[in-house]
Every structure is written in structure tokens, then in C-alpha cells.
Design a protein around this motif. Structure first.
Motif, short mmCIF file in Angstrom:
data_model
loop_
_atom_site.label_atom_id
_atom_site.label_comp_id
_atom_site.label_asym_id
_atom_site.label_seq_id
_atom_site.Cartn_x
_atom_site.Cartn_y
_atom_site.Cartn_z
N MET A 127 56.18 88.87 116.23
CA MET A 127 56.46 87.85 115.20
C MET A 127 57.89 88.04 114.71
O MET A 127 58.28 89.13 114.28
CB MET A 127 55.47 87.98 114.05
N SER A 128 58.70 87.00 114.78
CA SER A 128 60.08 87.12 114.34
C SER A 128 60.15 87.13 112.82
O SER A 128 59.35 86.51 112.14
CB SER A 128 60.90 85.96 114.88
N THR A 129 61.13 87.82 112.28
CA THR A 129 61.29 87.91 110.82
C THR A 129 62.75 87.75 110.45
O THR A 129 63.66 88.08 111.24
CB THR A 129 60.80 89.26 110.29
N GLU A 130 63.01 87.25 109.27
CA GLU A 130 64.36 87.20 108.74
C GLU A 130 64.72 88.58 108.19
O GLU A 130 63.90 89.21 107.53
CB GLU A 130 64.46 86.16 107.64
N PRO A 131 65.93 89.06 108.41
CA PRO A 131 66.30 90.39 107.95
C PRO A 131 66.12 90.59 106.45
O PRO A 131 65.83 91.68 106.01
CB PRO A 131 67.78 90.49 108.36
N SER A 132 66.34 89.53 105.65
CA SER A 132 66.27 89.69 104.20
C SER A 132 64.86 89.53 103.65
O SER A 132 64.66 89.69 102.46
CB SER A 132 67.19 88.66 103.53
N THR A 133 63.90 89.20 104.49
CA THR A 133 62.53 88.96 104.04
C THR A 133 61.71 90.24 104.14
O THR A 133 61.75 90.94 105.14
CB THR A 133 61.86 87.87 104.89
N THR A 134 60.96 90.54 103.07
CA THR A 134 60.06 91.68 103.11
C THR A 134 58.62 91.21 103.08
O THR A 134 58.28 90.22 102.43
CB THR A 134 60.30 92.61 101.91
N TYR A 135 57.77 91.92 103.78
CA TYR A 135 56.36 91.57 103.92
C TYR A 135 55.49 92.67 103.34
O TYR A 135 55.73 93.85 103.59
CB TYR A 135 56.01 91.37 105.40
N ALA A 136 54.49 92.27 102.57
CA ALA A 136 53.57 93.24 101.97
C ALA A 136 52.39 93.47 102.90
O ALA A 136 51.75 92.51 103.34
CB ALA A 136 53.09 92.73 100.62
N LEU A 137 52.12 94.73 103.18
CA LEU A 137 50.95 95.11 103.99
C LEU A 137 49.89 95.65 103.03
O LEU A 137 49.89 96.82 102.67
CB LEU A 137 51.34 96.16 105.02
N VAL A 138 48.99 94.79 102.60
CA VAL A 138 48.01 95.13 101.57
C VAL A 138 46.91 95.98 102.18
O VAL A 138 46.37 95.67 103.25
CB VAL A 138 47.42 93.85 100.94
#
Length: 388
Positions: free
Chosen positions: A1-12
């Protein structure tokens, strides 16, 4: 899955994931475990891994709308360098690979652990070598209170014994969560809702099955905590129709060394088939008992207030007829209400009665195990009559 460098994702993860799973299930979202909704995991550098990032996430994403109300929120991070515990987040280190069906995406920036992965996390969390100063203080105070109530003489539990109980409590919590996920009921969050909103819905499909849980653990190989997860799976129950049935099964059958009574494991919602010959003795061809020991025909039936006493004369008559039929067919049936088993004395009496009917002897607990029995009851017993 591609992501933007400035975006953070929460792994709950952990208890926050359990909370979110129940919220999703209560809304009838069928995609919780659908393969097309199970997502790959972003690169570790794009995960929320600082208290500042967790605070920013909480301001940008309505976590409560996702069913995540716990503070601090439980999140996974890729290595120990990211570990911290603050007001916003409690980070848990996961350095192993993520197996398929480990996460479901509930928001463009939030991935929630699936029930399988959440149970594995709780099992891994079981093992601690020491308690924090505050945890040790609270545990010692509870230990002293219970010893006074039980009349247990001598010194209180040692630091090592307090740690042992904490490990037991965490293991039991994982067993309870897995049993809940495999039951035919669902917890419902009442946050922000009317007090008339029920805490439990009944007659639902299990969120996961024992077979799928076993298959998930099998693909994890030898990751850290896998043996504890398998033990959790062995101790859990599938098919309970209410939290009180889960409570009764675990309390009666968990080993004495875990605070239980050590009785043989019952079968949940056991199906009793009435043969042709004694059919005239029974009002039904097929009956179900909440907790059943088929040999030698012993059953425990829980009577919840809403289900039985508030259901009117037709339901009460049907239940009485079924109980009479089971008795006529040679079953010993114990009828249990919340009030009977909300104390250690009440559960102990029930355990002795069931043991006598089964023809087995209850293991004799040590003073320490008596204290643990009280703590187990407090851990497992539903807190209100609306959670039966």
C-alpha cells in the motif's frame, strides 16, 4: 500500500482494538473480517510512534466515532526505541512480521488489529517480570483487603506472588476476550447513549471461530508469545450465549492455581437429543443446556432477569417445562441467577454442588489461591445486571 511521506498511520492494538472490534460488530459492519478489507501495513517509519503524533491524530481523526474511547490509546510501534507511555498513547513493540488477516482499515489513517491479532497481542502481554511501583502498591492493598475479608492469617503476598497474579490476570483476560469473540452475543458500548441502551445483544453470529483462530496462530510460526496464545485458545470457550455463561464456565473450570475451581470443562449450549423411547417424558425433541456435562448428565442453567423473569408467563412456563423434561430424562439441573454467584461464597457453593453431581472432588486451594479466587471473581463477573 503506497503512503505519503508526511502521513502517519495508527496501528490500534490490545484493549483499544477490542473496544473498536465490538463497536464495529455492533454496527453490523460485515466487512470486519472480509479479505478485501484486511490491509497491508504501512512502512514502520509512517506509523504513529510518538506522543506528539498520537496527540495530532486525536485532533484530526474522530476516534470515538470509530469506537475507540480508551485513553491512553493502545498502539503498535516497530521497535523499542519508539516505546513510551503517556496521556495520549501507550505503545507496544511489535518487531515480528504481520500475518495475513492481522489488520482491518477503519479510516484512511487508522488500522485496527483483527480479533485474531488482538487476542495474540493480549496473550503476549501476559508475561511481566515486575510491577511498577503504583501497580505493586494497588495490588498489595487489594491483597491485604481480601486476606482480611477471608480471614487468611499470616503475612501478605510477596512481590513475586503479586507478579504471578498479574500474569494470571492478564492471561485470563485474554481467555475472556477470545471466549467473548467466539460467543453468540456482542458487547455494545453505551458511551453517549441512553441508559436504556442494552450493554449486550444476543443471538448473534460469533465474530471468530475456534478453527479460524487455530489457523491464524498456525501461520504465525514461532513468534514471541505464540505458546501463551495457544494456551489462551485451549482455555477459551466457544458457543456461550451470554457473558454470564462465559463467567460460569471459566470460574468453574479454570485450574485452582489460576483462581478457579478446577472442575471438568463443560460443553457450552450442549444439545440434548431426545430418543424415541423417552419422547413421552419430554416437551421437546431437542433441548439445549447452557453448560452441560453429558456424562453423567449434569447441567447448569443461568436465569437472567430480562430473559426469564421479565419475559412473561409463557416464557416462564416454557422454561419450567424444559427443566422438568431434562429432570425426567435423568439430568441434574442447577438453576443459577446473578445474585447467587456474585460472591465467592455463592460460587463456591455452586461448585461444590456441581462437583457432587459429577462425582468428583474439588481441589483444595491454598490460602494464596483463595485470595486469587476472589480476585478472579472480581475480574470475570459482569459488573451490572445489564451485562448478563
Amino acid at each position: 500500500m503506497s503512503t505519503e511521506p508526511s502521513t502517519t498511520y495508527a496501528l490500534v492494538s490490545h484493549e483499544s482494538a477490542v473496544e473498536a472490534i465490538w463497536a464495529l460488530a455492533a454496527r453490523g459492519w460485515k466487512g470486519v473480517l472480509d479479505d478485501e478489507n484486511v490491509w497491508l501495513v504501512p512502512a514502520p517509519e509512517n506509523c504513529v510512534k510518538t506522543q506528539g503524533e498520537a496527540k495530532k491524530l486525536a485532533t484530526e481523526v474522530n476516534l470515538a466515532a470509530l469506537g475507540i474511547n480508551r485513553t491512553p490509546i493502545d498502539l503498535l510501534v516497530p521497535d523499542k526505541a519508539c516505546y513510551s507511555r503517556g496521556k495520549r498513547a501507550k505503545f507496544h513493540v511489535w518487531g515480528d512480521f504481520f500475518a495475513p488477516r492481522s489488520f482491518v482499515r477503519v479510516h484512511e489513517r487508522v488500522l485496527v488489529s483483527t480479533p485474531y491479532f488482538a487476542v495474540l497481542q493480549l496473550a503476549m502481554w501476559c508475561r511481566v517480570d515486575r510491577l511498577s511501583r503504583e501497580e505493586a502498591r494497588r495490588s498489595a492493598e487489594e491483597d491485604a483487603r481480601l486476606r482480611a475479608e477471608l480471614g487468611v492469617e499470616g503475612e501478605g503476598s510477596t512481590a513475586e506472588e503479586l507478579v504471578r497474579w498479574e500474569n494470571i490476570a492478564r492471561l485470563v483476560r485474554a481467555v475472556q476476550v477470545l471466549s467473548d469473540f467466539m460467543g453468540t452475543y456482542r458487547h455494545v458500548s453505551t458511551a453517549g447513549e441512553s441508559e436504556e441502551q442494552p450493554d449486550i445483544t444476543y443471538g448473534t453470529q460469533p465474530i471468530i471461530t475456534p478453527e479460524r483462530m487455530t489457523a491464524y496462530l498456525a501461520q504465525m510460526g514461532s513468534v514471541r508469545g505464540i505458546e501463551r496464545a495457544r494456551r489462551v485458545s485451549d482455555l477459551a470457550y466457544a458457543g456461550a450465549a451470554s457473558p454470564m455463561e462465559t463467567f460460569l464456565a471459566l470460574t468453574l473450570s479454570l485450574p485452582c492455581g489460576m483462581g478457579g475451581f478446577g472442575l471438568p470443562r463443560p460443553q457450552m449450549n450442549y444439545e440434548v437429543h431426545v430418543d424415541a423411547q423417552p419422547r413421552e417424558l419430554s416437551s421437546q425433541e431437542t433441548m439445549f443446556v447452557d453448560l452441560g456435562w453429558p456424562d453423567p448428565k449434569v447441567a447448569v442453567e443461568f436465569y437472567g432477569w430480562d430473559e426469564h423473569f421479565g419475559a412473561g408467563p409463557v416464557k416462564v412456563a416454557s422454561d419450567a417445562s424444559r427443566a422438568n423434561s431434562l429432570t425426567a430424562l435423568g439430568w441434574t439441573v442447577f438453576h443459577v441467577t446473578y445474585e447467587q454467584v456474585k460472591t465467592v461464597a455463592g460460587v463456591t457453593l455452586l461448585a461444590r454442588q456441581v462437583a457432587a453431581a459429577l462425582g468428583v472432588s474439588l481441589p483444595e486451594p491454598s490460602d494464596l489461591e483463595l485470595v486469587w479466587r476472589s480476585r478472579l471473581l472480581a475480574l470475570l463477573l459482569p459488573k451490572t445486571g445489564r451485562q448478563l
